[in-house]
Design an enzyme around this catalytic site. Structure first.
Site, PDB file in Angstrom:
ATOM      1  N   ASP A 170       0.840  -1.200   0.000  1.00  0.00           N
ATOM      2  CA  ASP A 170       0.000   0.000   0.000  1.00  0.00           C
ATOM      3  C   ASP A 170       0.875   1.250   0.000  1.00  0.00           C
ATOM      4  OD1 ASP A 170      -1.811   2.092   0.569  1.00  0.00           O
ATOM      5  OD2 ASP A 170      -3.081   0.773   1.758  1.00  0.00           O
ATOM      6  N   HIS A 201      -2.916  -0.144  -2.620  1.00  0.00           N
ATOM      7  CA  HIS A 201      -4.128   0.553  -2.207  1.00  0.00           C
ATOM      8  C   HIS A 201      -5.180   0.518  -3.329  1.00  0.00           C
ATOM      9  CE1 HIS A 201      -5.819   3.526   0.637  1.00  0.00           C
ATOM     10  NE2 HIS A 201      -6.376   4.071  -0.424  1.00  0.00           N
TER      11      HIS A 201
END
Length: 232
Positions: A170, A201
């Site tokens: 992420d 993400h």
């Protein structure tokens, strides 16, 4: 604007827009769907419609209504992405969690559905964590929540089930932040964390370049099973 309902604020001084999707028959429970930074856009509407198809009343409140009601942005358009970041930076999360409480109250009192779950994405993943620590929702799910590592001092207040989906690559949640989340939450009997190796993400976005079909399907299946256990 895709919203089709208004919900009174907690103090009843005003109201905010929401998109509501109703199941074909009596709801088995309710799911609050908290947007990413891009508003109640077509992807969030689809998530609500999918929950309604599973038998839940689905409600997506307009999180940014105090700044500008009706925002619908596209994450794949750089200018709109930056606009969305601006709204997120100005968002008051304390007031926002009051809107979550107001939504819970509306579902239970006006819609007549007792069991309420909440699922949030990105910024909404952070709100899902806050819902678990500050409200009485029956279960919460956060996808790639940002900033949770900075709110672990609230974890003692988690009294209901919380599920967090954590992509290990992420770009908005560093490895150190992920490590802190595991260290702060793995021993909590109410909390489950799933890691998604090498994913970034937004992997469960409904459309766009961020989506990873296999991982999104896995995470969404886990979420559906989680809500079936804790909401209905």
């Amino acid at each position: 604007m895709t919203t089709n309902t208004t919900i009174p604020t907690l103090d009843s001084a005003g109201s905010f827009p929401a998109y509501v999707a109703k199941p074909a028959s009596s709801p088995r429970g309710a799911i609050i769907v908290i947007q990413e930074i891009f508003g109640v856009n077509p992807g969030i509407v689809k998530k609500c419609d999918d929950w309604a198809a599973k038998g839940y009343l689905a409600v997506a409140p307009d999180v940014f209504w105090r700044q500008k009601p009706g925002i619908e942005l596209d994450s794949d358009i750089p200018e709109q992405f930056q606009e969305a970041v601006g709204y997120m930076m100005k968002h008051d999360f304390d007031l926002g969690i009051q809107d979550v409480e107001a939504t819970v109250h509306w579902i239970r009192r006006e819609a007549g559905v007792a069991k309420v779950g909440l699922v949030g994405f990105c910024m909404g993943g952070r709100i899902a964590y806050l819902a678990a620590t500050r409200t009485d929702v029956d279960a919460s799910v956060g996808y790639y929540g940002v900033g949770i590592d900075q709110m672990l001092n609230e974890s003692h207040a988690i009294a209901k089930a919380l599920l967090l989906h954590v992509p290990t690559a992420d770009g908005f949640v560093s490895p150190d932040a992920q490590k802190a989340m595991h260290e702060g939450l793995d021993d909590n009997p109410h909390v489950t964390l799933y890691d998604y190796e090498g994913l970034d993400h937004g992997f469960a976005a409904e459309d766009g370049v961020r989506r990873n079909e296999a991982a999104a399907t896995l995470a969404d299946t886990r979420t559906a099973e989680f809500f079936a256990r804790h909401v209905g």
